[in-house]
Design an enzyme around this catalytic site. Structure first.
Site, mmCIF file in Angstrom:
data_model
loop_
_atom_site.group_PDB
_atom_site.id
_atom_site.type_symbol
_atom_site.label_atom_id
_atom_site.label_comp_id
_atom_site.label_asym_id
_atom_site.label_seq_id
_atom_site.Cartn_x
_atom_site.Cartn_y
_atom_site.Cartn_z
ATOM 1 N N CYS A 31 0.835 -1.208 0.000
ATOM 2 C CA CYS A 31 0.000 0.000 0.000
ATOM 3 C C CYS A 31 0.876 1.266 0.000
ATOM 4 O O CYS A 31 1.545 1.553 0.992
ATOM 5 C CB CYS A 31 -0.909 -0.037 1.234
ATOM 6 S SG CYS A 31 -1.741 1.499 1.633
ATOM 7 N N CYS A 34 0.179 3.759 2.756
ATOM 8 C CA CYS A 34 0.662 3.208 4.031
ATOM 9 C C CYS A 34 2.155 3.486 4.193
ATOM 10 O O CYS A 34 2.615 3.835 5.284
ATOM 11 C CB CYS A 34 0.415 1.707 4.106
ATOM 12 S SG CYS A 34 -1.315 1.230 4.046
#
Length: 101
Positions: A31, A34
């Protein structure tokens, strides 16, 4: 304080039984947002010794992700006294993370 990696095994002791507020970052290695929020999470862990900062890898701990109904990441959850006190979804700046606390 360094970031604590949460698993099913240490969730109860590290999160639910914590005497201080807990910030949980639900994330995954694939991600991009993230990875972008990661340095902010690390900075909060260093700057706020009054808060326990934790990370949950949703790929490795799907049962914890399900428990918190994580449908998108990054998702931040603040736990106080064993209950959800605040949460945020998506990439946010460090200042907003501190406001969650």
């Amino acid at each position: 304080m360094s970031v604590i990696h949460i698993t099913e095994e240490n969730f109860k002791s590290e999160v639910m039984e914590s005497s201080v507020p807990v910030l949980i970052d639900f994330w995954a290695s694939w991600c991009a947002p993230c990875r972008m929020i990661g340095p902010h999470i690390e900075a909060v862990a260093e700057e706020r010794p009054d808060v326990k900062v934790c990370k949950v890898n949703v790929d490795e701990q799907p049962q914890l992700a399900n428990m918190f109904r994580v449908s998108s990441i990054p998702m931040l959850v603040v736990i106080k006294d064993g209950k959800i006190a605040n949460q945020s979804l998506g990439l946010i700046p460090k200042e907003k993370i501190l406001e969650l606390l």
